[in-house]
Design a protein around this motif. Sequence first.
Motif, PDB file in Angstrom:
ATOM      1  N   VAL A  85      75.893  30.004  48.460  1.00  0.00           N
ATOM      2  CA  VAL A  85      76.219  29.059  47.391  1.00  0.00           C
ATOM      3  C   VAL A  85      75.225  29.253  46.254  1.00  0.00           C
ATOM      4  CG1 VAL A  85      76.509  26.637  46.778  1.00  0.00           C
ATOM      5  CG2 VAL A  85      77.055  27.400  49.108  1.00  0.00           C
ATOM      6  N   ALA A  86      75.746  29.613  45.084  1.00  0.00           N
ATOM      7  CA  ALA A  86      74.890  29.776  43.910  1.00  0.00           C
ATOM      8  C   ALA A  86      74.994  28.543  43.030  1.00  0.00           C
ATOM      9  CB  ALA A  86      75.303  31.015  43.122  1.00  0.00           C
ATOM     10  N   MET A  87      73.866  28.165  42.466  1.00  0.00           N
ATOM     11  CA  MET A  87      73.832  27.062  41.508  1.00  0.00           C
ATOM     12  C   MET A  87      74.142  27.667  40.145  1.00  0.00           C
ATOM     13  SD  MET A  87      73.157  24.476  43.396  1.00  0.00           S
ATOM     14  CE  MET A  87      72.530  23.141  42.436  1.00  0.00           C
ATOM     15  N   GLY A  88      75.327  27.366  39.618  1.00  0.00           N
ATOM     16  CA  GLY A  88      75.875  28.058  38.467  1.00  0.00           C
ATOM     17  C   GLY A  88      75.141  27.904  37.161  1.00  0.00           C
ATOM     18  N   ALA A  89      74.762  26.725  36.783  1.00  0.00           N
ATOM     19  CA  ALA A  89      74.207  26.516  35.450  1.00  0.00           C
ATOM     20  C   ALA A  89      72.897  27.284  35.259  1.00  0.00           C
ATOM     21  CB  ALA A  89      74.005  25.033  35.184  1.00  0.00           C
ATOM     22  N   ALA A  90      72.071  27.314  36.294  1.00  0.00           N
ATOM     23  CA  ALA A  90      70.782  27.994  36.169  1.00  0.00           C
ATOM     24  C   ALA A  90      70.770  29.329  36.896  1.00  0.00           C
ATOM     25  CB  ALA A  90      69.673  27.098  36.734  1.00  0.00           C
ATOM     26  N   GLY A  91      71.871  29.679  37.537  1.00  0.00           N
ATOM     27  CA  GLY A  91      71.904  30.870  38.365  1.00  0.00           C
ATOM     28  C   GLY A  91      71.909  32.160  37.570  1.00  0.00           C
ATOM     29  N   THR A  92      71.288  33.181  38.154  1.00  0.00           N
ATOM     30  CA  THR A  92      71.313  34.500  37.534  1.00  0.00           C
ATOM     31  C   THR A  92      72.650  35.163  37.840  1.00  0.00           C
ATOM     32  OG1 THR A  92      70.368  35.541  39.487  1.00  0.00           O
ATOM     33  CG2 THR A  92      68.816  34.748  37.796  1.00  0.00           C
ATOM     34  N   ASP A  93      72.983  36.156  37.053  1.00  0.00           N
ATOM     35  CA  ASP A  93      74.261  36.848  37.240  1.00  0.00           C
ATOM     36  C   ASP A  93      74.401  37.431  38.642  1.00  0.00           C
ATOM     37  OD1 ASP A  93      75.046  36.221  34.699  1.00  0.00           O
ATOM     38  OD2 ASP A  93      74.537  38.179  33.843  1.00  0.00           O
ATOM     39  N   VAL A  94      73.329  38.029  39.156  1.00  0.00           N
ATOM     40  CA  VAL A  94      73.406  38.649  40.477  1.00  0.00           C
ATOM     41  C   VAL A  94      73.633  37.607  41.570  1.00  0.00           C
ATOM     42  CG1 VAL A  94      70.920  38.734  40.956  1.00  0.00           C
ATOM     43  CG2 VAL A  94      72.437  40.443  41.954  1.00  0.00           C
ATOM     44  N   ALA A  95      73.016  36.442  41.439  1.00  0.00           N
ATOM     45  CA  ALA A  95      73.228  35.367  42.423  1.00  0.00           C
ATOM     46  C   ALA A  95      74.667  34.866  42.340  1.00  0.00           C
ATOM     47  CB  ALA A  95      72.249  34.227  42.191  1.00  0.00           C
ATOM     48  N   GLU A  97      77.312  36.488  41.333  1.00  0.00           N
ATOM     49  CA  GLU A  97      78.245  37.501  41.822  1.00  0.00           C
ATOM     50  C   GLU A  97      78.183  37.669  43.330  1.00  0.00           C
ATOM     51  OE1 GLU A  97      77.630  41.094  39.603  1.00  0.00           O
ATOM     52  OE2 GLU A  97      77.886  40.060  37.697  1.00  0.00           O
ATOM     53  N   THR A  98      77.028  37.429  43.918  1.00  0.00           N
ATOM     54  CA  THR A  98      76.844  37.622  45.355  1.00  0.00           C
ATOM     55  C   THR A  98      77.365  36.452  46.170  1.00  0.00           C
ATOM     56  OG1 THR A  98      74.852  38.892  44.869  1.00  0.00           O
ATOM     57  CG2 THR A  98      75.120  38.156  47.125  1.00  0.00           C
ATOM     58  N   ALA A  99      77.302  35.266  45.625  1.00  0.00           N
ATOM     59  CA  ALA A  99      77.635  34.046  46.367  1.00  0.00           C
ATOM     60  C   ALA A  99      79.129  33.951  46.664  1.00  0.00           C
ATOM     61  CB  ALA A  99      77.192  32.825  45.564  1.00  0.00           C
ATOM     62  N   ASP A 100      79.442  33.237  47.743  1.00  0.00           N
ATOM     63  CA  ASP A 100      80.828  32.934  48.095  1.00  0.00           C
ATOM     64  C   ASP A 100      81.352  31.767  47.275  1.00  0.00           C
ATOM     65  OD1 ASP A 100      80.989  34.812  50.356  1.00  0.00           O
ATOM     66  OD2 ASP A 100      79.505  33.478  51.253  1.00  0.00           O
ATOM     67  N   VAL A 101      80.450  30.841  46.960  1.00  0.00           N
ATOM     68  CA  VAL A 101      80.793  29.627  46.224  1.00  0.00           C
ATOM     69  C   VAL A 101      79.797  29.495  45.077  1.00  0.00           C
ATOM     70  CG1 VAL A 101      80.941  27.101  46.363  1.00  0.00           C
ATOM     71  CG2 VAL A 101      81.614  28.496  48.323  1.00  0.00           C
ATOM     72  N   VAL A 102      80.311  29.113  43.913  1.00  0.00           N
ATOM     73  CA  VAL A 102      79.428  28.862  42.773  1.00  0.00           C
ATOM     74  C   VAL A 102      79.624  27.419  42.331  1.00  0.00           C
ATOM     75  CG1 VAL A 102      78.863  29.478  40.397  1.00  0.00           C
ATOM     76  CG2 VAL A 102      79.532  31.270  42.008  1.00  0.00           C
ATOM     77  N   LEU A 103      78.547  26.675  42.345  1.00  0.00           N
ATOM     78  CA  LEU A 103      78.573  25.303  41.836  1.00  0.00           C
ATOM     79  C   LEU A 103      78.247  25.382  40.353  1.00  0.00           C
ATOM     80  CD1 LEU A 103      76.625  23.490  44.690  1.00  0.00           C
ATOM     81  CD2 LEU A 103      79.094  23.731  44.416  1.00  0.00           C
ATOM     82  N   MET A 104      79.143  24.898  39.524  1.00  0.00           N
ATOM     83  CA  MET A 104      78.982  25.061  38.086  1.00  0.00           C
ATOM     84  C   MET A 104      78.002  24.061  37.481  1.00  0.00           C
ATOM     85  SD  MET A 104      80.519  27.760  37.769  1.00  0.00           S
ATOM     86  CE  MET A 104      80.250  27.973  36.027  1.00  0.00           C
ATOM     87  N   ALA A 105      77.462  23.192  38.269  1.00  0.00           N
ATOM     88  CA  ALA A 105      76.437  22.256  37.800  1.00  0.00           C
ATOM     89  C   ALA A 105      75.235  22.372  38.731  1.00  0.00           C
ATOM     90  CB  ALA A 105      76.980  20.832  37.832  1.00  0.00           C
ATOM     91  N   ASP A 106      74.073  22.135  38.197  1.00  0.00           N
ATOM     92  CA  ASP A 106      72.866  22.160  39.030  1.00  0.00           C
ATOM     93  C   ASP A 106      72.713  20.818  39.733  1.00  0.00           C
ATOM     94  OD1 ASP A 106      72.172  24.739  38.454  1.00  0.00           O
ATOM     95  OD2 ASP A 106      70.936  24.208  36.737  1.00  0.00           O
ATOM     96  N   ASP A 107      73.676  20.530  40.599  1.00  0.00           N
ATOM     97  CA  ASP A 107      73.749  19.233  41.256  1.00  0.00           C
ATOM     98  C   ASP A 107      73.987  19.487  42.745  1.00  0.00           C
ATOM     99  OD1 ASP A 107      74.340  16.715  42.213  1.00  0.00           O
ATOM    100  OD2 ASP A 107      75.870  16.278  40.701  1.00  0.00           O
ATOM    101  N   LEU A 108      72.966  19.262  43.560  1.00  0.00           N
ATOM    102  CA  LEU A 108      73.081  19.515  44.997  1.00  0.00           C
ATOM    103  C   LEU A 108      74.138  18.636  45.663  1.00  0.00           C
ATOM    104  CD1 LEU A 108      69.325  19.947  45.915  1.00  0.00           C
ATOM    105  CD2 LEU A 108      71.095  21.713  45.917  1.00  0.00           C
ATOM    106  N   GLU A 109      74.425  17.484  45.070  1.00  0.00           N
ATOM    107  CA  GLU A 109      75.448  16.615  45.647  1.00  0.00           C
ATOM    108  C   GLU A 109      76.842  17.234  45.544  1.00  0.00           C
ATOM    109  OE1 GLU A 109      74.389  12.200  45.800  1.00  0.00           O
ATOM    110  OE2 GLU A 109      73.627  12.864  43.848  1.00  0.00           O
ATOM    111  N   LYS A 110      77.014  18.185  44.626  1.00  0.00           N
ATOM    112  CA  LYS A 110      78.296  18.910  44.536  1.00  0.00           C
ATOM    113  C   LYS A 110      78.504  19.751  45.795  1.00  0.00           C
ATOM    114  CE  LYS A 110      79.331  17.627  40.316  1.00  0.00           C
ATOM    115  NZ  LYS A 110      80.154  16.476  40.127  1.00  0.00           N
TER     116      LYS A 110
END
Length: 174
Positions: A85-95, A97-110
């Motif tokens: 699971v990558a944290m989308g807003a602050a995530g790097t491109d490689v993270a 692209e590698t993740a199965d799920v991308v959370l588009m907000a830096d919110d762990l509750e998502k």
Amino acid sequence: RANAVAAIRTLHEVGVKQVVMLTGDNRRTAEAIAREVGIDAVYADLKPEDKSRLIREFAAGKTVVAMIGDGVNDAAALAEATVGVAMGAAGTDVALETADVVLMADDLEKFVYAMRLAKRNQRVVQQNLALSVVVILVLVTGAVLGKFTLPVAVIGHELSEFIVIASGLRMLRS
């Protein structure tokens, strides 16, 4: 993250056995943060390959391992996890692209929301499969024993498909 305490508490409530922090930061800082937010175990001073090795070890015991990360140093571990699971807003491109799920907000509750949604959907799918198997067994048994004619069995099967589809629509509810 601001809502880490609530998210980790909720993860424990929904059945996550252990929340572990894997970090390249120094041990004292990591342990202080872990105590503050309720993390169960801390592995600090890690290189990216150390994170990957630990994820492999955790998963070796047939444990489902979710890895949440946002940086280049997390990419290999995200790939090793059962679910990355990558944290989308602050995530790097490689993270991302590698993740199965991308959370588009830096919110762990998502992540907690996504996990609950996945568990609910899994229950609905299992219920639908069980219903389908029962209906098919009843219809086949009835047809073989001569209790149902072939047209009645076919109509019964088609009607049961509508019931399964309607049941599956429960997954659309929030």
